[in-house]
Design an enzyme around this catalytic site. Structure first.
Site, PDB file in Angstrom:
ATOM      1  N   ASP A 197      -9.170  13.683 -11.753  1.00  0.00           N
ATOM      2  CA  ASP A 197      -8.449  13.461 -13.011  1.00  0.00           C
ATOM      3  C   ASP A 197      -9.134  14.178 -14.167  1.00  0.00           C
ATOM      4  O   ASP A 197      -8.481  14.701 -15.071  1.00  0.00           O
ATOM      5  CB  ASP A 197      -8.369  11.976 -13.318  1.00  0.00           C
ATOM      6  CG  ASP A 197      -7.376  11.276 -12.397  1.00  0.00           C
ATOM      7  OD1 ASP A 197      -7.345  10.044 -12.396  1.00  0.00           O
ATOM      8  OD2 ASP A 197      -6.658  11.991 -11.673  1.00  0.00           O
ATOM      9  N   GLU A 252     -10.844  16.974 -14.053  1.00  0.00           N
ATOM     10  CA  GLU A 252     -10.500  18.403 -14.006  1.00  0.00           C
ATOM     11  C   GLU A 252      -9.082  18.637 -14.527  1.00  0.00           C
ATOM     12  O   GLU A 252      -8.810  19.600 -15.231  1.00  0.00           O
ATOM     13  CB  GLU A 252     -10.604  18.942 -12.572  1.00  0.00           C
ATOM     14  CG  GLU A 252     -12.032  19.128 -12.087  1.00  0.00           C
ATOM     15  CD  GLU A 252     -12.068  19.427 -10.590  1.00  0.00           C
ATOM     16  OE1 GLU A 252     -12.487  18.561  -9.815  1.00  0.00           O
ATOM     17  OE2 GLU A 252     -11.639  20.528 -10.208  1.00  0.00           O
ATOM     18  N   TYR A 253      -8.196  17.723 -14.143  1.00  0.00           N
ATOM     19  CA  TYR A 253      -6.809  17.826 -14.588  1.00  0.00           C
ATOM     20  C   TYR A 253      -6.728  17.715 -16.115  1.00  0.00           C
ATOM     21  O   TYR A 253      -6.077  18.510 -16.790  1.00  0.00           O
ATOM     22  CB  TYR A 253      -5.962  16.728 -13.932  1.00  0.00           C
ATOM     23  CG  TYR A 253      -4.543  16.702 -14.443  1.00  0.00           C
ATOM     24  CD1 TYR A 253      -4.189  15.903 -15.528  1.00  0.00           C
ATOM     25  CD2 TYR A 253      -3.554  17.505 -13.874  1.00  0.00           C
ATOM     26  CE1 TYR A 253      -2.897  15.897 -16.031  1.00  0.00           C
ATOM     27  CE2 TYR A 253      -2.267  17.513 -14.370  1.00  0.00           C
ATOM     28  CZ  TYR A 253      -1.943  16.702 -15.439  1.00  0.00           C
ATOM     29  OH  TYR A 253      -0.667  16.709 -15.938  1.00  0.00           O
ATOM     30  N   ASP A 254      -7.442  16.710 -16.659  1.00  0.00           N
ATOM     31  CA  ASP A 254      -7.427  16.514 -18.110  1.00  0.00           C
ATOM     32  C   ASP A 254      -7.948  17.759 -18.829  1.00  0.00           C
ATOM     33  O   ASP A 254      -7.458  18.138 -19.889  1.00  0.00           O
ATOM     34  CB  ASP A 254      -8.264  15.293 -18.501  1.00  0.00           C
ATOM     35  CG  ASP A 254      -7.564  13.988 -18.120  1.00  0.00           C
ATOM     36  OD1 ASP A 254      -8.232  12.941 -18.083  1.00  0.00           O
ATOM     37  OD2 ASP A 254      -6.344  14.034 -17.839  1.00  0.00           O
ATOM     38  N   GLU A 262      21.652  -2.349  22.285  1.00  0.00           N
ATOM     39  CA  GLU A 262      21.345  -1.031  21.708  1.00  0.00           C
ATOM     40  C   GLU A 262      19.832  -0.821  21.644  1.00  0.00           C
ATOM     41  O   GLU A 262      19.094  -1.781  21.561  1.00  0.00           O
ATOM     42  CB  GLU A 262      21.824  -0.954  20.240  1.00  0.00           C
ATOM     43  CG  GLU A 262      23.217  -1.428  19.994  1.00  0.00           C
ATOM     44  CD  GLU A 262      23.520  -1.561  18.497  1.00  0.00           C
ATOM     45  OE1 GLU A 262      22.589  -1.488  17.670  1.00  0.00           O
ATOM     46  OE2 GLU A 262      24.704  -1.742  18.184  1.00  0.00           O
ATOM     47  N   LYS A 288      16.277  -0.125  19.876  1.00  0.00           N
ATOM     48  CA  LYS A 288      15.744  -0.466  18.557  1.00  0.00           C
ATOM     49  C   LYS A 288      14.743   0.604  18.151  1.00  0.00           C
ATOM     50  O   LYS A 288      13.658   0.695  18.717  1.00  0.00           O
ATOM     51  CB  LYS A 288      15.068  -1.829  18.592  1.00  0.00           C
ATOM     52  CG  LYS A 288      14.523  -2.270  17.257  1.00  0.00           C
ATOM     53  CD  LYS A 288      14.003  -3.687  17.334  1.00  0.00           C
ATOM     54  CE  LYS A 288      13.624  -4.232  15.973  1.00  0.00           C
ATOM     55  NZ  LYS A 288      12.693  -3.419  15.221  1.00  0.00           N
ATOM     56  N   ASP A 339      12.211   2.048  15.477  1.00  0.00           N
ATOM     57  CA  ASP A 339      11.495   1.521  14.337  1.00  0.00           C
ATOM     58  C   ASP A 339      11.417   2.584  13.264  1.00  0.00           C
ATOM     59  O   ASP A 339      10.637   3.515  13.340  1.00  0.00           O
ATOM     60  CB  ASP A 339      10.104   1.074  14.772  1.00  0.00           C
ATOM     61  CG  ASP A 339       9.696  -0.174  14.035  1.00  0.00           C
ATOM     62  OD1 ASP A 339      10.560  -0.756  13.348  1.00  0.00           O
ATOM     63  OD2 ASP A 339       8.526  -0.560  14.143  1.00  0.00           O
ATOM     64  N   GLU A 356      19.423   3.009  10.207  1.00  0.00           N
ATOM     65  CA  GLU A 356      17.988   3.269  10.203  1.00  0.00           C
ATOM     66  C   GLU A 356      17.712   4.760   9.976  1.00  0.00           C
ATOM     67  O   GLU A 356      18.328   5.614  10.611  1.00  0.00           O
ATOM     68  CB  GLU A 356      17.450   2.847  11.579  1.00  0.00           C
ATOM     69  CG  GLU A 356      15.988   2.517  11.600  1.00  0.00           C
ATOM     70  CD  GLU A 356      15.672   1.092  11.157  1.00  0.00           C
ATOM     71  OE1 GLU A 356      16.586   0.379  10.683  1.00  0.00           O
ATOM     72  OE2 GLU A 356      14.501   0.712  11.259  1.00  0.00           O
ATOM     73  N   TYR A 406      24.249   1.256  12.306  1.00  0.00           N
ATOM     74  CA  TYR A 406      24.380   0.126  13.236  1.00  0.00           C
ATOM     75  C   TYR A 406      25.113  -1.084  12.685  1.00  0.00           C
ATOM     76  O   TYR A 406      25.334  -2.038  13.397  1.00  0.00           O
ATOM     77  CB  TYR A 406      23.022  -0.282  13.803  1.00  0.00           C
ATOM     78  CG  TYR A 406      21.947  -0.631  12.783  1.00  0.00           C
ATOM     79  CD1 TYR A 406      22.110  -1.669  11.873  1.00  0.00           C
ATOM     80  CD2 TYR A 406      20.748   0.079  12.757  1.00  0.00           C
ATOM     81  CE1 TYR A 406      21.119  -1.997  10.969  1.00  0.00           C
ATOM     82  CE2 TYR A 406      19.756  -0.231  11.846  1.00  0.00           C
ATOM     83  CZ  TYR A 406      19.953  -1.277  10.955  1.00  0.00           C
ATOM     84  OH  TYR A 406      18.975  -1.580  10.059  1.00  0.00           O
ATOM     85  N   LYS A 415      23.514  -7.784  20.233  1.00  0.00           N
ATOM     86  CA  LYS A 415      24.375  -8.351  19.191  1.00  0.00           C
ATOM     87  C   LYS A 415      25.602  -8.960  19.832  1.00  0.00           C
ATOM     88  O   LYS A 415      26.260  -8.302  20.646  1.00  0.00           O
ATOM     89  CB  LYS A 415      24.815  -7.258  18.221  1.00  0.00           C
ATOM     90  CG  LYS A 415      23.660  -6.616  17.502  1.00  0.00           C
ATOM     91  CD  LYS A 415      24.110  -5.416  16.705  1.00  0.00           C
ATOM     92  CE  LYS A 415      22.894  -4.739  16.093  1.00  0.00           C
ATOM     93  NZ  LYS A 415      23.223  -3.471  15.476  1.00  0.00           N
ATOM     94  N   CYS A 460     -21.751 -16.710   4.740  1.00  0.00           N
ATOM     95  CA  CYS A 460     -20.766 -15.701   4.369  1.00  0.00           C
ATOM     96  C   CYS A 460     -21.464 -14.357   4.173  1.00  0.00           C
ATOM     97  O   CYS A 460     -22.442 -14.272   3.427  1.00  0.00           O
ATOM     98  CB  CYS A 460     -20.075 -16.117   3.075  1.00  0.00           C
ATOM     99  SG  CYS A 460     -19.074 -14.804   2.361  1.00  0.00           S
ATOM    100  N   CYS A 517     -21.315 -13.415   0.129  1.00  0.00           N
ATOM    101  CA  CYS A 517     -21.997 -14.117  -0.966  1.00  0.00           C
ATOM    102  C   CYS A 517     -23.117 -15.013  -0.458  1.00  0.00           C
ATOM    103  O   CYS A 517     -23.760 -15.697  -1.237  1.00  0.00           O
ATOM    104  CB  CYS A 517     -20.999 -14.937  -1.778  1.00  0.00           C
ATOM    105  SG  CYS A 517     -20.357 -16.362  -0.895  1.00  0.00           S
ATOM    106  N   CYS A 546     -15.970 -19.645   4.183  1.00  0.00           N
ATOM    107  CA  CYS A 546     -17.027 -19.556   3.195  1.00  0.00           C
ATOM    108  C   CYS A 546     -16.804 -20.648   2.158  1.00  0.00           C
ATOM    109  O   CYS A 546     -15.679 -20.883   1.722  1.00  0.00           O
ATOM    110  CB  CYS A 546     -16.955 -18.178   2.530  1.00  0.00           C
ATOM    111  SG  CYS A 546     -17.862 -18.086   0.997  1.00  0.00           S
TER     112      CYS A 546
END
Ligand code: IVH
Length: 686
Positions: free
Chosen positions: A42, A44-46, A125, A127, A129, A184, A236, A300, A415, A418, A433
Site C-alpha cells: 500500500d 508503494e501504491y500511495d 440427478e 449433484k 458442487d 448451479e 435445475y 427430487k 491453555c 494465555c 480454557c
C-alpha cells in the site's frame, strides 16, 4: 520507449510519463479491487499516487485521458448490490447411507398419508458442487442474476452471469412473462486445473477446489475477469413464475431444455428406494469419467402437487435430498499435533500433515476433534495416518499406525495462548480454557466471528487484521470496531496498511451499521446459537429490547420467560441454558449495550407474505387430525407465517382440536383461546 525528461528530485515529468503512471495506477487498482491480489505494498501504491498527483497539478494541460483521479467516485470497492429473492433460495438436506434414503421415502409416504401401493416417482440427478444462482427473465430476456447469498438476499451478479457462455440471454419461445431459473454455476475439472496452473505461474494463491474457483470467478468486480474463466451453468429448478408451472420434475426438465438451458446429466426417473440406490451406485462408479466433479446425487419427488404439500423445513425442502458419496481417503504422515483455542475457549487438537492430494484437493491439516479421540485412536506425532474428506467437510483421521519410537500424545492442561488452566466439565469431551476475556485466542476468535461473512460480513477484515488491532488495543470489544474511524490516521500509518486499504476497511465497516436482528444475534457468538437458532429467536422476540428483556427474565427457571424460550420449537433446555449464561455475565451485557448504541438493529421481518390469516399467529395442535398428518398441519401453519407451539398460554391465538384431544383443549377453554375444529382449520389453511 517512453521519452522522459531527466527530472531533478522527481518533480518534473512529461505527458508521456504521466500517461504511463496513470496506466500503472489503473493496473494496480484492478489487481487490488478486482483480483484481490495486489502486487505492491500500500505504501508503494500511495507513493505512485502522490507522484502522479503532483505532476497533475504542475501540468494540468497534460492530464491523460485515462486519468485515475477521475475514477475515485466510481471505485467498485463497495462490491455487489444486494437482491432480495422473491422466494427464498434453499439448500438440501444430506443423506449418507441407504437407511437414510429408505427413511426419506417412508417419511414422504407418512407425511402425505399414501398407501404402500401408491407409486412414488423421483427424478435422480448428479449433484455438482458449484455456486447456486437465480436468473430472472422478463418477456424472455435475462434481466437479473443473483447468487444464493444467505438464501434470503444474494448478490447482484447480472453483468458477470451474462459472460457465461451457456446462459441464454434470451429464452426460446414460448415463455411466460416472468420466470426465474435456478441452477448451479460451476467449472469443469480440467478447466479448474488449468486455472490453477496459470495461477501457479503468476505466483497467485491457488483455489482449493472447483467450487471455490467458480465462486471466486463469479465474485469478480471486473466482468472481463469472469469472462476469461470457462464457467458453465446448469439449470435445475424454478423460482418465481407467472402463469402455469409444469406438473412434474421431469416435465420441468424438458421445459428448461426447450428454453435453451443445459441440464445436469445423466439424470434418471426412479421408482422407490431400490432404484434410487441403484442409480447412486452407478453414478459413484462413473464419477471419475464425468468432466466435472460431483459430490453426490440429488433425488427430487417428481410430482409438483406433492412437492407443494410437503413444503420446506427450516432451510431445505422435504421433497428432495442430497445423497452424498463416501469420503475419499489417502495416507500421509502426521508431523505435529497443535492445539487451537476457539472463541468459546474450547481447546481443539489439529493434525499438521505432510501435504497430500485427496479427491483433487491438497490437504495439510485435519481435525482431531478432542482429547478422547486422540487417546481412543492412540494418535501420535510421527504416525502414518489414513485421512478422508467428504465435500467441504474438514478432513478427518480415520486410523493411524505408529512407526519407530513414538510417545503417546499428552494433552495440555493449560491453555497454549494465555496459560490459564484448561478444564473439562464432568461428562464433557472438550477441555476449555478458563481465561475468558483475558485469553487472546478467545477474544480474537470472537471478533473474527463477529466480522465474518454470515455475521456482520465486514469485507477485508481478516484474522490477521483483527489480531493486529486487538494487540494494539484498538479493538477490545466488538463495539470498538465502529469507533475505528476515530483512529484512521494511526491505522493508516501501520506497516502494510496505508491510506487505501484503511479507507476501504472503514467504508466496509460503515456499510454495516444497519443489521437485521437475527444476524446481530448470530454475530454475538453465543455458544450453540447458530444462524438457524438466531432466526428463531429474532422471529419470536421481534426486536432487540424485547429479546434482551426476555433473556434477562429467563434467568429465573420458574419464569414465564424461561417457559416461552424453551417452548420455541428446536430450542431445548441446553441451548436455553447457554443463552441465559450469556445474559448472566455483566461483561456480555456491557458489550451488547455498547454495540446497540453504535448500531441500527432492524426488527425481524417475516419473509412469508403478510396477507395470510395466520401471519404472526401462534397455534397449538391437539388431538389427532384425520385429513392430514400432524407434520403436514404444522408445516402448513408455518408456511403461512404462524408459529406452532407445544403448549397453550395466554399468548396462543388458536388451538386446533382434533379427535381425542385432552388437557390442552381444556386449558384453551379456561383461558378463552379461540378453538378451531378440524374442518375450520382445513378451510383457513387451504
Ligand atoms: S436442487 C430447493 N439440484 O447443492 C432445491 N441442487 O447442497 C434446491 N446443487 O443449494 C436445490 N446440484 O446449490 C439441486 N441437481 C441439483 C443440484 C443442486 C447441486 C447444489 C445447490 C444447493 C446445494 C445443496
Amino acid at each position: 520507449m517512453t521519452k522522459k525528461t531527466k527530472n531533478d528530485g522527481g518533480l518534473f515529468g512529461t505527458a508521456e510519463e504521466m500517461s504511463a503512471l496513470a496506466q500503472q495506477i489503473r493496473r494496480h487498482d484492478e489487481l487490488y479491487h478486482q483480483n484481490d491480489a495486489p502486487e505492491i505494498s500500500d505504501a508503494e501504491y500511495d507513493a505512485l499516487r502522490a507522484r502522479y498527483r503532483r505532476l497533475r497539478e504542475l501540468f494540468p494541460d497534460a492530464i491523460p485521458d485515462n486519468d485515475p483521479e477521475k475514477k475515485v467516485g466510481a471505485a467498485p470497492a463497495a462490491g455487489f448490490g444486494k437482491i432480495t429473492h422473491s422466494a427464498p433460495m434453499l439448500s438440501l438436506n444430506n443423506a449418507f447411507s441407504s437407511d437414510d434414503i429408505v427413511d426419506f421415502t417412508s417419511r414422504i409416504r407418512r407425511f402425505l398419508q399414501l398407501s404402500d401401493d401408491t407409486a412414488l416417482a423421483f427424478m435422480a440427478e448428479p449433484k455438482i458442487d458449484g455456486l447456486s444462482a437465480a436468473l430472472r427473465y422478463e418477456k424472455g430476456v435475462l434481466i437479473q442474476a443473483a447468487t444464493r447469498g444467505d438464501g434470503t438476499t444474494g448478490e447482484n451478479i447480472t453483468t458477470n452471469a451474462k459472460t457465461i457462455k451457456n446462459i441464454p440471454h434470451k429464452l426460446k419461445a414460448p415463455f411466460p412473462d416472468v420466470v426465474e431459473i435456478r441452477g448451479e454455476i460451476y467449472l469443469n475439472r480440467s478447466d479448474f486445473m488449468d486455472l490453477n496452473a496459470l495461477r501457479t505461474k503468476a505466483g497467485e494463491q491457488l483455489f482449493a477446489n472447483p467450487r471455490n474457483a467458480a465462486a471466486g470467478s463469479v465474485r469478480q468486480l471486473d466482468p472481463r475477469v469472469t469472462a476469461s474463466r470457462p464457467l458453465k451453468f446448469f439449470a435445475y429448478a424454478l423460482g418465481e413464475i407467472s402463469g402455469t408451472e409444469s406438473q412434474t420434475q421431469h416435465e420441468l426438465r424438458d421445459q428448461l431444455k426447450q428454453w435453451g438451458f443445459d441440464l445436469n446429466e445423466p439424470a434418471r426417473m426412479c421408482f422407490g428406494p431400490d432404484e434410487l440406490l441403484a442409480y447412486y451406485q452407478n453414478m459413484e462408479e462413473q464419477r471419475h469419467a464425468l468432466p466435472f466433479d460431483i459430490d453426490g446425487v440429488v433425488y427430487k419427488l417428481d410430482r409438483q402437487d406433492w412437492q407443494e404439500r410437503l413444503g420446506f423445513a427450516s432451510r431445505a425442502p422435504r421433497w428432495a435430498i442430497a445423497h452424498k458419496f463416501a469420503a475419499e481417503q489417502a495416507e500421509t504422515r502426521l508431523n505435529k499435533i497443535i492445539i487451537q483455542v476457539g472463541r468459546t475457549g474450547a481447546l481443539t487438537p489439529v493434525a499438521e500433515l505432510e501435504p497430500i492430494t485427496v479427491g483433487g484437493v491438497v490437504v495439510s491439516r485435519a481435525t482431531l476433534h478432542n482429547e478422547d479421540e486422540i487417546t481412543r485412536k492412540d494418535i501420535r506425532e510421527g504416525d502414518i495416518v489414513l485421512i478422508q474428506r467428504a465435500g467441504d467437510v474438514i478432513p478427518q483421521i480415520v486410523s493411524s499406525k505408529h512407526i519407530g519410537n513414538t510417545k503417546a500424545f499428552k494433552f495440555p492442561d493449560r491453555c497454549p495462548e494465555c496459560k490459564s488452566l484448561a478444564l473439562r466439565d464432568e461428562g464433557m469431551a472438550v477441555r476449555r480454557c478458563t481465561g475468558g476475556i483475558i485469553c487472546p485466542a478467545q477474544a480474537v476468535e470472537r471478533l473474527c466471528h463477529f466480522v465474518s461473512r454470515n455475521a456482520f460480513n465486514i469485507e477485508g477484515f481478516g484474522e490477521q487484521r483483527v489480531r493486529e488491532l486487538w494487540q494494539d488495543k484498538l479493538i477490545t470489544s466488538p463495539a470498538d470496531i465502529f469507533n475505528l474511524h476515530k483512529h484512521k490516521d494511526e491505522i493508516a500509518k501501520r506497516e502494510g496498511w496505508g491510506d487505501l486499504s484503511t479507507s476501504k476497511l472503514l467504508t466496509a465497516i460503515e456499510a454495516r451499521r444497519t443489521i437485521p436482528l437475527d444476524r446481530f444475534i448470530y454475530s454475538l457468538g453465543i455458544r450453540q446459537i447458530g444462524e438457524a437458532t438466531a432466526k428463531l429467536l429474532a422471529k419470536r422476540y421481534g426486536d432487540l429490547n424485547n429479546w434482551r428483556k426476555s433473556m434477562l427474565s429467563a434467568r429465573d427457571a420458574e419464569s414465564d420467560a424461561w417457559r416461552e424460550l424453551t417452548d420455541i420449537d428446536q430450542i431445548g433446555p441446553l441451548v436455553a441454558g447457554d443463552l441465559v449464561s450469556f445474559f448472566s455475565e455483566k461483561h456480555n451485557l456491557d458489550a451488547l449495550d455498547a454495540l446497540a448504541r453504535e448500531l441500527n438493529i432492524e426488527k425481524y421481518v417475516a419473509t412469508t407474505t403478510g396477507d395470510s390469516p395466520l401471519t404472526g399467529k401462534t397455534i397449538v395442535f391437539t388431538g389427532s387430525l384425520t385429513s392430514m398428518s400432524r407434520a403436514e398441519a404444522k408445516a402448513r401453519a408455518e408456511s403461512m407465517g404462524a408459529t406452532v407451539s407445544g403448549s397453550v398460554s395466554k399468548k396462543t391465538d388458536y388451538v386446533v382440536e382434533g379427535e381425542e384431544s385432552g388437557s390442552k383443549a381444556a386449558k384453551a377453554r379456561e383461558l378463552g383461546v379461540t378453538i378451531l375444529s378440524e374442518a375450520e382449520w382445513v378451510k383457513i389453511s387451504t
